[in-house]
Design an enzyme around this catalytic site. Structure first.
Site, PDB file in Angstrom:
ATOM      1  CG  HIS A  99      -4.602   7.900   4.226  1.00  0.00           C
ATOM      2  ND1 HIS A  99      -4.814   6.872   4.310  1.00  0.00           N
ATOM      3  CD2 HIS A  99      -3.125   8.057   3.935  1.00  0.00           C
ATOM      4  CE1 HIS A  99      -3.648   5.850   4.477  1.00  0.00           C
ATOM      5  NE2 HIS A  99      -2.684   6.839   4.253  1.00  0.00           N
ATOM      6  CD  GLU A 148      -0.775   7.086   0.328  1.00  0.00           C
ATOM      7  OE1 GLU A 148       0.482   7.239   0.695  1.00  0.00           O
ATOM      8  OE2 GLU A 148      -1.845   7.242   1.155  1.00  0.00           O
TER       9      GLU A 148
END
Ligand code: PGA
Length: 222
Positions: A99, A148
């Site tokens: 992430h 993302e």
């Protein structure tokens, strides 16, 4: 109907008490959550809640899939503070890796991401590897990538479904992943547009997954 993944990433939020309250609300909406067998709903709480949520699901006769938000780059052993794949595997089937918040706040590099992916694979966990753009490396053998873009995370400014779809197409062609999820300011109001695209197979939801009613709506409209 193609398979869709709806992943709720709680990040470093909530207490055990909150997690139980959340589960009670999900239990009330369980029929909605399980209405479509093609939708896989994956909840990724902080590590300490994996066990109480797993137990809570058993006692409420509900079954959702659990995921972890990270994994140690090492096997079990003398690595203070790390949670190894063998430990995650007791509770979860999926693990989010790479992430952008881990890259930003914990100096996680492409090499560390690759080590974490091999740990996930060694313990039969399905890695959901986050990529910030089409140039982010994805280790070989990864099944699911989550696109993302950093500017869309937690800002209320999602990417356009058209661009996310184009990125998903490129990722499938160049990184050989089977599924691509979109993440970044997904809500119940925009999830339908992302899911209408040709190449996206699901969503990774941060902020909006913290509210159980909103998360249920996202699953419903996905
Ligand atoms: P957000 O976060 O939905 O709050 O934008 C998404 C993510 O970081 O996975």
């Amino acid at each position: 109907m193609k398979k869709r993944f709806i992943v709720g990433n709680w990040k470093s939020n909530k207490t055990t008490h909150d997690a139980v309250a959340y589960l009670n609300i999900l239990a009330r909406h369980y029929q909605t959550l399980k209405a479509d067998p093609n939708k896989e709903v994956i909840l990724c709480p902080p590590y300490p809640f994996l066990y109480p949520i797993q137990e809570g699901m058993h006692s409420r006769n509900i079954e959702l899939t659990l995921g972890a938000q990270d994994i140690s780059p090492f096997d079990q052993g003398a690595y203070t503070g790390e949670v190894a794949g063998v430990q995650i595997k007791e509770f979860a089937r999926y693990v989010i890796i790479g992430h952008s918040e881990r890259r930003q706040h914990f100096q996680e590099t492409d090499e560390v991401v690759a080590q974490k992916v091999s740990q996930a694979m060694a313990h039969s966990l399905v890695a959901i590897v986050c990529v910030q753009s089409v140039t982010t490396p994805v280790p070989p053998g990864v099944l699911i990538a989550a696109y993302e873009p950093v500017a869309a995370i937690g800002t209320g400014n999602p990417d356009t479904p058209e661009n996310a779809d184009a990125v998903a197409k490129t990722l499938k062609e160049t990184k050989h992943v089977s599924y691509v999820l979109y993440g970044g300011s997904v809500t119940s109001a925009n999830v339908g547009q992302f899911m209408k695209t040709e190449h996206l197979d699901g969503v990774l939801v941060g902020g909006a997954s913290l509210d159980p009613e909103e998360f249920v709506r996202i699953v419903q409209y996905a």
